[in-house]
Design a protein around this motif. Sequence first.
Motif, PDB file in Angstrom:
ATOM      1  N   VAL A 187    -129.390  66.513 -19.947  1.00 24.03           N
ATOM      2  CA  VAL A 187    -130.184  65.313 -19.672  1.00 24.03           C
ATOM      3  C   VAL A 187    -131.597  65.724 -19.269  1.00 24.03           C
ATOM      4  O   VAL A 187    -131.850  66.886 -18.944  1.00 24.03           O
ATOM      5  CB  VAL A 187    -129.537  64.443 -18.565  1.00 24.03           C
ATOM      6  N   VAL A 188    -132.501  64.753 -19.306  1.00 22.82           N
ATOM      7  CA  VAL A 188    -133.922  65.078 -19.188  1.00 22.82           C
ATOM      8  C   VAL A 188    -134.261  65.737 -17.845  1.00 22.82           C
ATOM      9  O   VAL A 188    -135.186  66.562 -17.767  1.00 22.82           O
ATOM     10  CB  VAL A 188    -134.791  63.821 -19.462  1.00 22.82           C
ATOM     11  N   THR A 189    -133.503  65.400 -16.813  1.00 19.48           N
ATOM     12  CA  THR A 189    -133.819  66.008 -15.511  1.00 19.48           C
ATOM     13  C   THR A 189    -133.584  67.530 -15.521  1.00 19.48           C
ATOM     14  O   THR A 189    -134.149  68.239 -14.693  1.00 19.48           O
ATOM     15  CB  THR A 189    -132.968  65.369 -14.384  1.00 19.48           C
ATOM     16  N   THR A 190    -132.785  68.013 -16.479  1.00 16.88           N
ATOM     17  CA  THR A 190    -132.527  69.461 -16.526  1.00 16.88           C
ATOM     18  C   THR A 190    -133.721  70.248 -17.072  1.00 16.88           C
ATOM     19  O   THR A 190    -133.764  71.468 -16.949  1.00 16.88           O
ATOM     20  CB  THR A 190    -131.280  69.796 -17.378  1.00 16.88           C
ATOM     21  N   ILE A 191    -134.679  69.542 -17.692  1.00 20.10           N
ATOM     22  CA  ILE A 191    -135.869  70.269 -18.181  1.00 20.10           C
ATOM     23  C   ILE A 191    -137.081  69.995 -17.300  1.00 20.10           C
ATOM     24  O   ILE A 191    -138.208  70.311 -17.661  1.00 20.10           O
ATOM     25  CB  ILE A 191    -136.199  69.938 -19.656  1.00 20.10           C
ATOM     26  N   MET A 192    -136.840  69.391 -16.135  1.00 21.75           N
ATOM     27  CA  MET A 192    -137.939  69.175 -15.188  1.00 21.75           C
ATOM     28  C   MET A 192    -137.866  70.272 -14.141  1.00 21.75           C
ATOM     29  O   MET A 192    -136.939  70.302 -13.336  1.00 21.75           O
ATOM     30  CB  MET A 192    -137.804  67.779 -14.542  1.00 21.75           C
ATOM     31  N   LYS A 193    -138.867  71.192 -14.184  1.00 20.72           N
ATOM     32  CA  LYS A 193    -138.814  72.371 -13.301  1.00 20.72           C
ATOM     33  C   LYS A 193    -140.054  72.416 -12.403  1.00 20.72           C
ATOM     34  O   LYS A 193    -141.153  72.043 -12.825  1.00 20.72           O
ATOM     35  CB  LYS A 193    -138.800  73.648 -14.145  1.00 20.72           C
ATOM     36  N   PRO A 194    -139.868  72.908 -11.187  1.00 22.91           N
ATOM     37  CA  PRO A 194    -141.014  73.018 -10.262  1.00 22.91           C
ATOM     38  C   PRO A 194    -142.167  73.805 -10.881  1.00 22.91           C
ATOM     39  O   PRO A 194    -143.342  73.476 -10.645  1.00 22.91           O
ATOM     40  CB  PRO A 194    -140.429  73.777  -9.070  1.00 22.91           C
ATOM     41  N   GLU A 195    -141.860  74.815 -11.697  1.00 24.85           N
ATOM     42  CA  GLU A 195    -142.944  75.642 -12.256  1.00 24.85           C
ATOM     43  C   GLU A 195    -143.745  74.913 -13.351  1.00 24.85           C
ATOM     44  O   GLU A 195    -144.754  75.421 -13.824  1.00 24.85           O
ATOM     45  CB  GLU A 195    -142.389  76.980 -12.780  1.00 24.85           C
ATOM     46  N   ASP A 196    -143.308  73.700 -13.732  1.00 24.00           N
ATOM     47  CA  ASP A 196    -144.072  72.917 -14.716  1.00 24.00           C
ATOM     48  C   ASP A 196    -145.439  72.513 -14.176  1.00 24.00           C
ATOM     49  O   ASP A 196    -146.361  72.216 -14.928  1.00 24.00           O
ATOM     50  CB  ASP A 196    -143.316  71.627 -15.083  1.00 24.00           C
ATOM     51  N   ILE A 197    -145.531  72.432 -12.846  1.00 22.35           N
ATOM     52  CA  ILE A 197    -146.726  71.889 -12.198  1.00 22.35           C
ATOM     53  C   ILE A 197    -147.310  72.944 -11.259  1.00 22.35           C
ATOM     54  O   ILE A 197    -146.570  73.618 -10.550  1.00 22.35           O
ATOM     55  CB  ILE A 197    -146.355  70.644 -11.355  1.00 22.35           C
TER      56      ILE A 197
END
Lengths: 274, 347
Positions: free
Chosen positions: A185-195
């Motif tokens: 699900v989409v939350t699995t590709i939201m990572k702290p290192e994205d920002i």
Amino acid sequence: MENPYVPIEAVIKDVIVENPIIKTFVLKPEEPLKFSPGQFIMLTVPGVGESPFTPSSSCFETERVEVTVLRQSGGKVTSALHGMKPGDMVGVRGPFGHGYPLERFKGNEVYVVGGGVGMAPMRALMFALLHEADQYKHIILRYGARNPELRMYKELCKSWETDPRVDVVYTVDIADETWTHNVGVVTTIMKPEDIQDVKNAFSIGCGPPIMLRFMVPVLLKMGFAEEHMFFSLEKNMSCGMGLCGHCRIGNLYVCKDGADFSYDKIKDFPDVWA
Amino acid sequence: MAFFASFSDFWGLLEKWAQEKPVYVVRYISDNLHYQKFTSETRDGIVYDEIRAVEPLKSFFFKIKQRVAEYPVSYSESGKAETEFIIVGAKACDLRSMEILDETFMRGEIKDPFYVERRKKGIIITSDCSSPKETCFCTLLSLKPYPEKGFDLNLSKISEGVILEVGSERGERLLSQGKELLSQASPSQLEGRNKNREVTLSKVKEQNEKFALSKPYRELIEEKFDSSVWGKYSGRCLECAACLSICPTCHCFLLYDQKVGEGFEKVRVWDFCYYRGYARVGGGTNARPTGKDRIKNKYIKKFEFYMSKFGMYACTGCGRCIEACLANIDMRQVFKDLEAGQSSNNM
């Protein structure tokens, strides 16, 4: 006095089949339709009914407005729309709501998260962001779909993979043999290192209510400020103008005060994700 | 400025007005007061005082059913000029309901052209309330059973006729059509009026003493959001929406489209938030799926939302909802129960 209930006519110029349940309708309104990303329109199928949709096309094209529509089972308007062909006529009222606060986003990282048909308004937002990409510190897109077949805007998404102005990651809940990206699900590709600078970054989420609900703790954990976490709410908007009452939650009319809200404004309403 | 007219002279005025525009008066139909058009058949038995009519005043301005658009021929019914009309015998609570609805329909960014047009053309002649029912609680909403402002004319019935108070230029113009029928109200007549008013006011105050609360409605709702009282009342509520359909401040409506002749039309009808499908969206999710959610929502809308948006409660204390309720739910008692944190024994 102008009558805000009267729709303007719009001709369907083209129908793009995104997948078996989603079509994009290319409309030519009888007069240019000015809107900002995130604002929605009321689309009338003559004699059938009216439903709210957020344009999925660029706000810089006011004479060619695209609306991406998921056919809802039992949905009178969406079913009728899916039966329509180029040359057919629909009605448009709006735009309504106030759209995303792009000016506030400028100079900061913008974290766009779309899920399912919720990617439609996110596409309009992406067009607006990319139109002046140098104004933003970084544009990041996370897009999840149920499976590869149900993804939309496949060509465009492909082109973004190699676009240096944007950082994209795609996922599907259930993969097939063609799928080379993430699974989950989409939350699995939201990572702290994205920002990098999360305190000043903005997130914008649009998708099914359950996805938005699960995004909240992830975004908070990443370090986003509640006032910087924007969500597009789907409520039963009918008049679009704050008159008919249907879309109200707590002390907000979703149509008039939104349809996009920062999390601090909506977090106390128990019916917000319902 | 206050004038006096005997009953027969006031009829004379009504007749003059009725020659030019429709005049609606309040009369008994069986046991209840209703608005009726003033004609030669309805000239007798007009009630100037007593209590509000059964139907809410909004019916004149926000119609139960209204065509709001015809398409594709861009035609706007709002462009059609409405004729002026006169309502005689609305009460202070009715007048307040218009102020409440004005906030939604004509003070926002987008105004409702139909409501605006009817408001422009509707002349409101109020009258003092003299016979409040048990269900009346305007005083709990800081209102009085007689209007003090916002009317075009106000009538106060005294034994020998009516006192007419002018509240607007439009009201003054109406009176100028029959100057010969009027005299200046005498101090003793005004005193009589004030005495009547005091009596009614005390009666409403007294009968509502037991419903007084320790804190404002809004605070109570915010505090008691998770109270079990909601569930107890929802178990009793039939979800018939009678309270909402008779409420003078409810403004929700539904839009639907239909084919007519060669074209199509958009029609709006009153809609009610007690109905299960009210908040349901295309995908099937429902913001308020249970009766409990929906009952609570009514109170949030009237006492929290309206206060936070417009600085007023969307309630006039007219008591129509209490009278209409088949399950005998009294909004005043709901608040008392919320305050006490439990439901009363008489459930």
